[in-house]
Write an enzyme that holds these catalytic residues in place. Sequence first.
Site, mmCIF file in Angstrom:
data_model
loop_
_atom_site.group_PDB
_atom_site.id
_atom_site.type_symbol
_atom_site.label_atom_id
_atom_site.label_comp_id
_atom_site.label_asym_id
_atom_site.label_seq_id
_atom_site.Cartn_x
_atom_site.Cartn_y
_atom_site.Cartn_z
ATOM 1 N N LYS A 158 -5.907 -11.897 -0.880
ATOM 2 C CA LYS A 158 -6.181 -11.128 0.344
ATOM 3 C C LYS A 158 -5.176 -10.002 0.608
ATOM 4 O O LYS A 158 -5.425 -9.132 1.431
ATOM 5 C CB LYS A 158 -6.200 -12.064 1.547
ATOM 6 C CG LYS A 158 -7.539 -12.786 1.730
ATOM 7 C CD LYS A 158 -7.516 -13.586 3.012
ATOM 8 C CE LYS A 158 -8.881 -14.180 3.322
ATOM 9 N NZ LYS A 158 -8.820 -15.033 4.518
ATOM 10 N N ILE A 177 6.075 -0.960 -5.258
ATOM 11 C CA ILE A 177 6.982 -0.321 -4.290
ATOM 12 C C ILE A 177 7.944 -1.355 -3.712
ATOM 13 O O ILE A 177 8.506 -1.186 -2.635
ATOM 14 C CB ILE A 177 6.184 0.381 -3.168
ATOM 15 C CG1 ILE A 177 5.274 -0.617 -2.439
ATOM 16 C CG2 ILE A 177 5.356 1.511 -3.742
ATOM 17 C CD1 ILE A 177 4.587 -0.031 -1.206
ATOM 18 N N GLU A 233 1.111 -6.421 4.597
ATOM 19 C CA GLU A 233 1.138 -5.937 5.977
ATOM 20 C C GLU A 233 1.011 -7.018 7.042
ATOM 21 O O GLU A 233 1.547 -6.891 8.125
ATOM 22 C CB GLU A 233 0.057 -4.869 6.146
ATOM 23 C CG GLU A 233 0.462 -3.619 5.389
ATOM 24 C CD GLU A 233 -0.662 -2.629 5.157
ATOM 25 O OE1 GLU A 233 -0.688 -1.626 5.858
ATOM 26 O OE2 GLU A 233 -1.498 -2.860 4.251
ATOM 27 N N THR A 270 7.702 -13.958 -4.776
ATOM 28 C CA THR A 270 7.598 -12.573 -4.294
ATOM 29 C C THR A 270 6.715 -12.511 -3.034
ATOM 30 O O THR A 270 6.932 -11.659 -2.179
ATOM 31 C CB THR A 270 7.022 -11.660 -5.389
ATOM 32 O OG1 THR A 270 5.794 -12.205 -5.868
ATOM 33 C CG2 THR A 270 7.994 -11.529 -6.538
#
Lengths: 180, 332, 682
Positions: free
Chosen positions: C644, C452, C648, C577
């Site tokens: 991990k 996404i 977010e 990224t």
Amino acid sequence: MENQIDLTVDGGRRTLSVDTRTTLLDALRETLGVTSPKKGCDHGQCGACTVLLDGRRVTSCLTFAVAQDGSEVVTADGVHDGDDLHPVQEALVEHDGFQCGYCTPGQVCSAIGMLDEAKAGWPSHVTEDLRAGIELDEEEIRERMSGNLCRCGAYTGIVAALAEVARGETGRGTDEEARA
Amino acid sequence: MNPFDYERASDARGAVAAVAARPDAQFLGGGTNLVDHMKLGVAQPGMLVDVTRLPFDSVEARPEGGVRVGGMMRNSELAADPLIREWYPVLAQALLAGASGQLRNLATTGGNLLQRTRCPYFQDLTTPCNKREPGSGCSALHGWNRDHAVLGGSSECVAVHPSDLAVALTALDAVVRLQSPGHDRGLPVHSLYKLPEDDPSHDTVLEHGELITAVDLPEASPHTRSAYRKVRDRASFAFALSSVAAVVEVADGVVQSARIALGGVATVPWRASRAEEVLRGAPATEETFRAAADAELEAAEPLRHNEFKVALTRNTIVAVLRDLAAAEEGSG
Amino acid sequence: MTGVGSADSVGTAVRRLDGPLKVTGNARYAAEQPETEPLYAHLIQSTVARGRVSSIETAEAEAVEGVAGVLTRHNAPALASTEDPEMRVLQSDEVAYRGQIVAVVLAGSAHVATQAANLVRVEYAESEHDVELPDGDSSRLVDAGIDSDVDTGGVDEAWESAQARVDVTCTTPLEHNNPMEPHATVATWADGQLTLHDSTQGVHATRSAVEALFGLEHVRVISPYVGGGFGSKGLPHAPLVAAGLAAMAFPGRAVKVTVTRQQMFTLVGHRPATVQRLRLAADHSGRLVSLSHDIAVSASRVKDYVEQAGAPSGTMYASPQRRIRHRMAELDLPAPTWMRAPGECPGMFGLEVAVDELAEQCGMDPIDFRIRNEPETDPSSGLPFSSRNLLRCLQVGAERFGWGERSWRRGRGQHGIGVASAAFPAFQIPGSRARIVFTGERYRVEIGAADIGTGTWTALAQIAADALEVPLDDVDLRIGDTALPKASLAGGSSGLASWGGTVTEAAREFRDEHGKDPVDGAETTSKMPRNPDAGQYSMHAFGAQFAEVRVDADTGEIRVPRMLGVFAAGRIVNPRTARSQLVGGMIMGVSMALHEHSALDPRFGHVVNHDFAGYHIASNADVGDVEATWVDEHDPHVNSVGVKGIGEVGIVGAAPAIANAAYAATGVRVRDLPLTLDSFLR
């Protein structure tokens, strides 16, 4: 109310029949299948639909196709030569100036238009002295690219990429340094 | 969107006649506001007369002094014009503070002046709005009104006029040239707009079919300085919470002349005549500037969510005048 | 096969493999599938917030040339499951929120559909509605039923008798995900199969949901490129149901549903509003003795969803007395959903602002205060941390950002810096499968994963290359299609950990079965291995956020010229990224801190500023020098790939760092988001 119009899109001459209500963006995406310009808001508030219209960057969602009869449209798919990307595109890939990629074709067209505007000496909101020339520093790039929203937050990569392209275009010394 | 006819105008006289002939016809300029409103259903013209290719797309020095700006001139080109940058910085700054690069490339001078409010209730067909549907009520008055007017509102409408350009032109005492179905005429910019009072449905005094072909700017005095300061939530690409256009002459520490207009706080581009009165002939000090701002804002009637606009506008007026006065001193 | 043996792809900053497609605009998103004579849908939405549709007239709309039909509750196909009220599209006359879909117009062009929609007459029997989150004292708040809520019993006493204490209320508003690509579905019903080109964070999750809703067995979901999601595309929403219903009503024709930007404010979820009361107390040495986080959240009658803003208070600090309580107000709002770091993000705002205030009360540097209160084990579960490098992040960040004693003390100027912590759980979702096929030249790696914008196309290929011990070029990754082996969704920052572990296992088994010189067509399918350490450790990514803020002395305009985030997030697969994701999270945090606010009008029950002109997200000019970096972290427990998740944690802590910096700059403590100029006007 169908009208026949001619457009040059990414170098190819296209004749198409459009309803007067069809925006340039919808004519490209739905009628011609040119989906490089994106629909992010359809109201000129995000910049994802930016194309070069007769050389100038514009939001293609806010102009009717019928009003652009005879115009030349260049999308982000019309500025590269096969695998050979436009310097702006190449720099965006190198600096990871995108994530989801949805705003990206609009950023590309906006950047190309923006670089031309700066080259022509057009000032911006952050230009200190309106009478002096333009130095396309990061603050200038940020302001001039603010019509292209990016929800992924790739702005730092976009600015780094365009600063590099701007340096390449204006400062010959940079190239020579790179070769040395 | 309802179907509509489209016609590309080849001359101004014909364009005016075409629109005047049909009550549901409208001129199409850059489209940045009209196309938006057509998609929303706020505007439902049956015919568009495209005037963007009419030959009103340049800035020319007038023999009698001042300059004439073509009504179809794109905002970006106008802001970049050397004459404007040299003599009317307030105008260039106002244009550059508006919208985005790609919108300024579409938007025209005439269209910018005639853009309609961005009040979200006006733009939403499912909420009452007296400007869109006379008599339906004003949703903003007791609704979410952070962006709304503290000056010039009425119980019928508190929508803000969104143009930056119009604010600068108001401070410049510019005159709008109109090609009309009847007699062509000129109109000072500040007379172009009407307060909402009991009929907010019309933003301007224009008759149906009148076309803005040019805006005349009076000769700029070499002794005046001008600036436009726009305050907004976002650093760019946002409408004004408050903006100040000022054209000021200071000599020997005294304000010789001052023309000030406010944006983002009023239902029309707001000429701050009360502030100007206080300034004229007064010492160019922070106290004077503050007194001028207070004089203007005394009439402010804030709403539930926009009381901050009074202090914000006061501070912005003072800051702009302080900067202009300091620049004057620096150059003297 | 000369390449076998190399394993040096992971950890290198490979350029995005999908980059050229994206910069030219040739990556095709959901609505961009070329279809022959598709039907365009226009969704008609309710104009009341509660009640029922009393009548609906469609004849005039249906008479418009080019209109194929108008779906309403009278003629829409019946759904097999109507358990989820959010998804119960056109199944009854009940209206549960303003903006609910009450009819769908289908036409050969989008403008004809819109034109006809204006001719549909809908009448309502309106009931009273309520969309406003009350303050924390209201009797309208009910217990939210969160298992992890805790009360050690002595919070109040410990607070009363403490040397330093704060009792503050922080609020965060309703916010909307607003990915740049509006949600879209192209649905085709043919030969007993429903095919969906959908903008989704998980093709298999969407398929499962759609199969259950429609009672179908053959549903294919295709989604190779997704224009952002941030949680809103995690699970399907009502527009997808509308697309499915319309497709079934018009067999053989592709139906395009593209949600408008305005509709994004009702139909695809939002982050609920929170009112957080924090009562924190410390002893003379700056050690927390009591921590109480009392949260009221807005909830919707149509969706069982609670924003768990108390989560950070369970993890971050050691305190002998703790109380975490979630209550909610059930409102007539559209369904909320996940939005980037749900729970953690708004919760950390309250917690880290309150901690900043308590540190000041204690006369302590806020970083020292955090060091003093670092827990040895997870305060909520008592489990050891699989790895926890928060303090290293704070220390490295302090050094790099130029943190010093003077910097955190409140100044009278207009310029200051602030700090806040970040944390987000390291999830791994079981159940993914991957297939590896040797095609004679390359290894085709198949898994129904999603990209996404996170970089899956690149990072997962890197993991596969290393697991197969081949150069990256030899990997032909296939994702985003339910024709591929089942994969978990891109949510909870779990994607790369889950899919990477699965692909790694598949590669291991492939080599076991087929060796280093496989025959053409050699194939192995494996599932994600179980992590033996799951449940034995508390697993989180951590970070430290630093922000510099400038406030204009005249206008109060607040800007963030500089930010630094230092993270500890396990193994970094692709630094290029990864940095983008972390920086992107921080920038969304700037946006949250300064701009984002969905303003509700309680009279109508809708979000007033429902477009990008009204709902501001950060523009390029709002973003200064934002830098993200990380500390080396090897976590042997978190999962088999040591990853991990970083999608977010980058947004968590950004807003409180900015609020704390604004306080340092001006002396004005703002506890309500967003921080707008009116708070700083003098």
